[in-house]
Design a protein around this motif. Structure first.
Motif, PDB file in Angstrom:
ATOM      1  N   LYS A 145     -14.871 -28.740   1.175  1.00  0.00           N
ATOM      2  CA  LYS A 145     -16.213 -28.919   0.608  1.00  0.00           C
ATOM      3  C   LYS A 145     -16.089 -28.872  -0.913  1.00  0.00           C
ATOM      4  CE  LYS A 145     -18.126 -26.204   4.400  1.00  0.00           C
ATOM      5  NZ  LYS A 145     -18.922 -25.008   4.761  1.00  0.00           N
ATOM      6  N   VAL A 146     -16.631 -29.886  -1.556  1.00  0.00           N
ATOM      7  CA  VAL A 146     -16.614 -29.918  -3.029  1.00  0.00           C
ATOM      8  C   VAL A 146     -18.057 -29.964  -3.507  1.00  0.00           C
ATOM      9  CG1 VAL A 146     -15.979 -31.330  -5.033  1.00  0.00           C
ATOM     10  CG2 VAL A 146     -14.372 -31.091  -3.131  1.00  0.00           C
ATOM     11  N   PHE A 147     -18.374 -29.182  -4.531  1.00  0.00           N
ATOM     12  CA  PHE A 147     -19.707 -29.252  -5.139  1.00  0.00           C
ATOM     13  C   PHE A 147     -19.526 -29.857  -6.523  1.00  0.00           C
ATOM     14  CE2 PHE A 147     -23.685 -27.768  -7.021  1.00  0.00           C
ATOM     15  CZ  PHE A 147     -24.575 -28.049  -5.982  1.00  0.00           C
ATOM     16  N   LEU A 148     -19.952 -31.121  -6.662  1.00  0.00           N
ATOM     17  CA  LEU A 148     -19.689 -31.900  -7.864  1.00  0.00           C
ATOM     18  C   LEU A 148     -20.898 -31.882  -8.793  1.00  0.00           C
ATOM     19  CD1 LEU A 148     -17.551 -33.831  -9.091  1.00  0.00           C
ATOM     20  CD2 LEU A 148     -18.701 -35.691  -7.880  1.00  0.00           C
ATOM     21  N   THR A 149     -20.680 -31.477 -10.022  1.00  0.00           N
ATOM     22  CA  THR A 149     -21.779 -31.483 -11.002  1.00  0.00           C
ATOM     23  C   THR A 149     -21.315 -32.187 -12.273  1.00  0.00           C
ATOM     24  OG1 THR A 149     -21.024 -29.359 -11.851  1.00  0.00           O
ATOM     25  CG2 THR A 149     -22.812 -29.301 -10.247  1.00  0.00           C
ATOM     26  N   ALA A 150     -22.257 -32.432 -13.155  1.00  0.00           N
ATOM     27  CA  ALA A 150     -21.962 -32.919 -14.511  1.00  0.00           C
ATOM     28  C   ALA A 150     -23.203 -32.567 -15.320  1.00  0.00           C
ATOM     29  CB  ALA A 150     -21.714 -34.429 -14.511  1.00  0.00           C
ATOM     30  N   SER A 151     -23.092 -32.519 -16.620  1.00  0.00           N
ATOM     31  CA  SER A 151     -24.240 -32.125 -17.442  1.00  0.00           C
ATOM     32  C   SER A 151     -25.370 -33.144 -17.252  1.00  0.00           C
ATOM     33  CB  SER A 151     -23.844 -32.050 -18.907  1.00  0.00           C
ATOM     34  OG  SER A 151     -23.704 -33.368 -19.409  1.00  0.00           O
ATOM     35  N   PRO A 152     -26.645 -32.724 -17.401  1.00  0.00           N
ATOM     36  CA  PRO A 152     -27.770 -33.640 -17.215  1.00  0.00           C
ATOM     37  C   PRO A 152     -27.669 -34.883 -18.102  1.00  0.00           C
ATOM     38  CG  PRO A 152     -28.562 -31.385 -17.345  1.00  0.00           C
ATOM     39  CD  PRO A 152     -27.095 -31.340 -17.643  1.00  0.00           C
ATOM     40  N   ARG A 153     -27.198 -34.698 -19.339  1.00  0.00           N
ATOM     41  CA  ARG A 153     -27.089 -35.849 -20.245  1.00  0.00           C
ATOM     42  C   ARG A 153     -26.010 -36.830 -19.773  1.00  0.00           C
ATOM     43  NH1 ARG A 153     -29.625 -36.489 -25.262  1.00  0.00           N
ATOM     44  NH2 ARG A 153     -28.335 -37.827 -26.552  1.00  0.00           N
ATOM     45  N   THR A 154     -24.906 -36.295 -19.304  1.00  0.00           N
ATOM     46  CA  THR A 154     -23.827 -37.152 -18.785  1.00  0.00           C
ATOM     47  C   THR A 154     -24.325 -37.935 -17.576  1.00  0.00           C
ATOM     48  OG1 THR A 154     -22.232 -35.478 -19.440  1.00  0.00           O
ATOM     49  CG2 THR A 154     -21.458 -37.113 -17.873  1.00  0.00           C
ATOM     50  N   ARG A 155     -25.054 -37.246 -16.705  1.00  0.00           N
ATOM     51  CA  ARG A 155     -25.553 -37.912 -15.499  1.00  0.00           C
ATOM     52  C   ARG A 155     -26.563 -38.998 -15.865  1.00  0.00           C
ATOM     53  NH1 ARG A 155     -28.236 -34.450 -11.880  1.00  0.00           N
ATOM     54  NH2 ARG A 155     -28.310 -32.608 -13.167  1.00  0.00           N
ATOM     55  N   ALA A 156     -27.426 -38.706 -16.850  1.00  0.00           N
ATOM     56  CA  ALA A 156     -28.429 -39.686 -17.270  1.00  0.00           C
ATOM     57  C   ALA A 156     -27.742 -40.909 -17.869  1.00  0.00           C
ATOM     58  CB  ALA A 156     -29.378 -39.046 -18.282  1.00  0.00           C
ATOM     59  N   ALA A 157     -26.731 -40.674 -18.688  1.00  0.00           N
ATOM     60  CA  ALA A 157     -26.023 -41.794 -19.329  1.00  0.00           C
ATOM     61  C   ALA A 157     -25.343 -42.665 -18.275  1.00  0.00           C
ATOM     62  CB  ALA A 157     -24.994 -41.259 -20.319  1.00  0.00           C
ATOM     63  N   ARG A 158     -24.752 -42.016 -17.269  1.00  0.00           N
ATOM     64  CA  ARG A 158     -24.075 -42.781 -16.198  1.00  0.00           C
ATOM     65  C   ARG A 158     -25.081 -43.643 -15.440  1.00  0.00           C
ATOM     66  NH1 ARG A 158     -20.557 -38.043 -13.540  1.00  0.00           N
ATOM     67  NH2 ARG A 158     -18.981 -37.840 -15.163  1.00  0.00           N
TER      68      ARG A 158
END
Ligand code: DC
Length: 229
Positions: A145-158
């Motif tokens: 099980k992996v819980f994958l996150t990224a900063s909100p700004r990084t996610r928005a840019a992607r």
């Protein structure tokens, strides 16, 4: 049951593209659970559901079955089919995206989706599944099980780049707040909220390249699969 690699995390954390690449590296099939929630939402909208109004889960699920909403294997992963046609594009429309959190908060709909997801590794097909509750609810005995996150700004840019939109300050601010609203809805709902399973491996992809992120999960999966017992 065949091996299951579960990848959970918030919207736009890169779960689906990562899960697809991990599946390819391992020779497993990719299973995007959010796509099935989107398929049910598409059926609901086409059946006359309106945002904000109460949802009739039984009527929506009956209609989904009548129209043959299903996941079909295309050689690398499972695609959502509706009425015998692939529905990949229709399930990514703005109206579907706007309503999918409400539809996926209904317990009967979650049960219906979960049953369909569990049938696939149950029939011997090893899978990499991405979603919000895969490690906590759908496959509590997953191999990894992996819980994958990224900063909100990084996610928005992607997300903006994926859609071919400009990545200016105003667009970033707007997309970040849309994602925050969806995260809050997915994490704050009473049924199967987004949260990390106790035995999940947390992975923050903010500072990783896509290839590094995929390699890390593939290595973890291989280590688990060769572990005795
Ligand atoms: O990953 P996505 O954006 O395509 O997911 C669409 C929606 O479905 C998202 O708002 C949360 C919901 N979802 C869920 O509740 N449980 C899952 N396992 C997968 C998705």
């Amino acid at each position: 049951m065949a091996h299951v690699i579960a990848i959970d995390g918030p919207a736009a954390s890169g779960k689906s593209s990562t899960a697809r690449a991990v599946a390819e590296a391992l020779g497993f099939a990719h299973l995007d659970s959010g796509a099935l929630y989107r398929g049910v939402t598409l059926v609901a909208l086409e059946h006359g559901a309106t945002p904000g109004a109460p949802l009739d889960a039984n009527a929506i699920l009956l209609e989904a079955e009548r129209r043959g909403l299903s996941l079909l294997y295309d050689g690398t992963g499972f695609s959502v089919y509706l009425g015998g046609e692939p529905a990949d594009e229709a399930i990514r429309s703005a109206p579907v995206t706007g309503m999918v959190s409400a539809v996926s908060a209904v317990p009967e709909i979650r049960e219906w989706v979960n049953e369909r997801l569990r049938a696939l590794p149950g029939a011997g097909q090893p899978v990499v599944v991405d979603g919000r509750d895969i490690g906590t609810v759908v496959f509590p005995d997953a191999t990894l099980k992996v819980f994958l996150t990224a900063s909100p700004r990084t996610r928005a840019a992607r997300r903006l780049t994926q859609r071919g939109q400009a990545v200016g300050d105003a667009e970033l601010a707007q997309e970040t707040s849309l994602l925050a609203a969806r995260d809050a809805a997915d994490s704050g709902r009473p049924v199967a909220p987004l949260r990390m399973a106790e035995d999940a491996v947390p992975l923050d992809g903010t500072a990783l390249t896509f290839a590094e992120q995929v390699a890390e999960i593939v290595d973890l999966a291989r280590a688990r699969m060769t572990r005795p017992g």
